[in-house]
Design an enzyme around this catalytic site. Structure first.
Site, PDB file in Angstrom:
ATOM      1  N   ARG A   1      88.407 -70.089 -18.364  1.00 37.90           N
ATOM      2  CA  ARG A   1      87.085 -69.797 -18.920  1.00 37.90           C
ATOM      3  C   ARG A   1      86.304 -68.861 -18.129  1.00 37.90           C
ATOM      4  O   ARG A   1      86.510 -68.888 -16.921  1.00 37.90           O
ATOM      5  CB  ARG A   1      86.407 -70.964 -19.696  1.00 37.90           C
ATOM      6  CG  ARG A   1      86.637 -72.159 -19.281  1.00 37.90           C
ATOM      7  CD  ARG A   1      85.839 -72.529 -17.794  1.00 37.90           C
ATOM      8  NE  ARG A   1      84.703 -72.016 -17.673  1.00 37.90           N
ATOM      9  CZ  ARG A   1      84.124 -71.714 -16.610  1.00 37.90           C
ATOM     10  NH1 ARG A   1      84.866 -71.591 -15.381  1.00 37.90           N
ATOM     11  NH2 ARG A   1      82.887 -71.219 -16.452  1.00 37.90           N
TER      12      ARG A   1
ATOM     13  N   ASN B   1      74.608 -65.896 -21.787  1.00 33.18           N
ATOM     14  CA  ASN B   1      75.148 -66.741 -21.113  1.00 33.18           C
ATOM     15  C   ASN B   1      75.486 -68.221 -21.477  1.00 33.18           C
ATOM     16  O   ASN B   1      74.715 -68.456 -22.714  1.00 33.18           O
ATOM     17  CB  ASN B   1      74.413 -66.827 -19.731  1.00 33.18           C
ATOM     18  CG  ASN B   1      75.240 -67.343 -18.466  1.00 33.18           C
ATOM     19  OD1 ASN B   1      76.554 -67.154 -18.359  1.00 33.18           O
ATOM     20  ND2 ASN B   1      74.497 -68.352 -17.841  1.00 33.18           N
TER      21      ASN B   1
ATOM     22  N   ASP C   1      77.888 -63.552 -19.936  1.00 29.56           N
ATOM     23  CA  ASP C   1      78.762 -63.251 -20.855  1.00 29.56           C
ATOM     24  C   ASP C   1      78.938 -61.824 -21.442  1.00 29.56           C
ATOM     25  O   ASP C   1      79.815 -61.390 -21.766  1.00 29.56           O
ATOM     26  CB  ASP C   1      78.933 -64.356 -21.748  1.00 29.56           C
ATOM     27  CG  ASP C   1      79.487 -65.567 -21.099  1.00 29.56           C
ATOM     28  OD1 ASP C   1      78.661 -66.192 -20.564  1.00 29.56           O
ATOM     29  OD2 ASP C   1      80.660 -65.851 -20.889  1.00 29.56           O
TER      30      ASP C   1
HETATM   31  O1  MRU Z   1      82.231 -70.944 -22.040  1.00 33.71           O
HETATM   32  P1  MRU Z   1      82.584 -70.580 -20.849  1.00 33.71           P
HETATM   33  O2  MRU Z   1      82.723 -71.791 -19.818  1.00 33.71           O
HETATM   34  O3  MRU Z   1      83.584 -69.372 -20.701  1.00 33.71           O
HETATM   35  O4  MRU Z   1      81.140 -70.058 -20.289  1.00 33.71           O
HETATM   36  C1  MRU Z   1      81.038 -69.321 -18.966  1.00 33.71           C
HETATM   37  C2  MRU Z   1      79.514 -68.678 -18.662  1.00 33.71           C
HETATM   38  O5  MRU Z   1      78.780 -68.852 -19.480  1.00 33.71           O
HETATM   39  C3  MRU Z   1      79.547 -68.308 -17.286  1.00 33.71           C
HETATM   40  O6  MRU Z   1      78.245 -68.422 -16.985  1.00 33.71           O
HETATM   41  C4  MRU Z   1      79.824 -66.735 -17.622  1.00 33.71           C
HETATM   42  O7  MRU Z   1      81.050 -66.557 -18.169  1.00 33.71           O
HETATM   43  C5  MRU Z   1      80.015 -66.034 -16.289  1.00 33.71           C
HETATM   44  S1  MRU Z   1      81.192 -66.549 -15.102  1.00 33.71           S
HETATM   45  C6  MRU Z   1      81.240 -65.566 -14.020  1.00 33.71           C
END
Ligand code: MRU
Length: 345
Positions: free
Chosen positions: A47, A248, A238
């Site tokens: 993730r 995010n 994101d």
């Molecule tokens: O649901 P996730 O764990 O994939 O979410 C991750 C995030 O929100 C991070 O802050 C984002 O992807 C940046 S990672 C460098």
């Protein structure tokens, strides 16, 4: 610095650190088919926006390997289906669509080559995406370090480290760089309910590196910020819209409101591959809703009563007016965001 191999491709298989298992156990999840890769992204074996992008690129490589024995026409049509399947694995992080589009463009540019040659080119492109992401993060770290004081307490949310990228990290990469450049750094890591990426993954990375830190429940942040215990907030992204609105991990928006109220600099840290140049504002970002079990259960133990309804958005959108700047590998984007983001295209 400890090397963390979040994503590794060898001998026709993709190996991922199983992030569902950390920090209790360190296990490797093996993907042999593009459907395995879809599963790994959807179920969050891997993730974090940049890590999802690089993983999906290898998903395309595995698809090409699966279809390599077919006629060219059949190969191209199977690849088209596999690409759109992978594209659907998660909806919010634009790095996924960015990587799939990059792989698709490569196929289009090389349609006249043999199936084997297309496969080779895809493998090289996925390797390039992985390598570039590490280099990009290191550059982001250097640029971001310029805004970190000689002594600084930094609050961060979710996990944006080596585990969320091909290596090094974005917001956590800036923290790493500041720490290794000799600055007196202290980190508050939000545990990040409901999936606990902060508690499980950021805390793990901080401990591995020996960076001084405390893990906090998400709701502690408000008091720390009001009491002037935080100099700087660094978070990942994101998807970033043209006007700077940023999706995010859920809880980021709440932090940004606190930062604005108490005048704490609030920076987004992300590669330019996280900018979605096709959308004007954050209203156009699809926010993923995840399984209610993430809220009602912890490690398969029910903590909420049967029958309760749950609302579980995985991300929120921070409006651009709450953002001090966006730290990228091409420099720090400051307001007016729209003008300055367009210049990057
Ligand atoms: O649901 P996730 O764990 O994939 O979410 C991750 C995030 O929100 C991070 O802050 C984002 O992807 C940046 S990672 C460098």
């Amino acid at each position: 610095m400890k090397e963390i191999k979040t994503i590794e491709f060898k001998e026709d298989a993709l190996y991922l650190i199983d992030q569902r298992k950390l920090p209790v156990s360190y296990e490797i999840f093996e993907c042999r088919t593009y459907k395995d890769v879809y599963y790994a992204i959807k179920e969050m074996v891997v993730r974090g926006a940049p890590a999802i992008g690089a993983t999906a690129a290898y998903g395309v490589v595995l698809a090409a390997k699966e279809f390599i024995d077919g006629e060219k026409k059949e190969f191209l049509s199977n690849m088209k289906k596999a690409l759109s399947f992978l594209n659907e694995s998660r909806p919010t992080a634009v790095n996924l669509m960015w990587a799939i589009e990059r792989m698709n463009n490569l196929i289009e540019r090389n349609r006249d080559l043999s199936v084997e040659d297309i496969y080779m080119k895809l493998k090289e492109e996925a390797d390039r995406i992985l390598k570039e992401d590490i280099e990009t993060n290191k550059r982001i770290g250097e640029i971001g370090n310029q805004i970190v004081g000689q002594k600084a307490t930094i609050l961060t949310h979710c996990n944006t480290g080596a585990l969320a990228t091909a290596g090094f990290g974005t917001a956590l990469g800036v923290i790493r760089e500041a720490f290794y450049s000799g600055k007196d750094i202290f980190v508050y890591a939000d545990e990040t309910r409901p999936r606990l990426q902060g508690g499980r993954l950021t805390a793990w990375e901080l401990v591995q590196e020996g960076i001084p830190a405390k893990l906090i429940a998400d709701s502690v942040a408000a008091t720390l910020i009001r009491d002037k215990k935080v100099d700087l907030i660094l978070v990942g992204a994101d998807r970033i819209a043209l006007n700077g609105d940023t999706a995010n991990k859920i809880g980021t928006f709440m932090l940004s409101v606190l930062a604005k109220e108490y005048n704490v600099p609030f920076y987004i840290v992300a590669p330019t591959s996280t900018i979605d140049f096709s959308i004007e504002t954050g209203d156009e970002i699809v926010i993923e809703e995840r399984d209610s079990k993430e809220v009602t259960h912890i490690e398969n133990i029910r903590i909420a009563p049967e029958g309760i309804d749950v609302y579980n958005p995985a991300f929120d959108v921070t409006p651009n007016e709450n953002i001090t700047g966006i730290i990228t590998e091409k420099g720090i984007i400051k307001p007016p965001f729209r003008d300055n983001i367009i210049k990057l295209k």
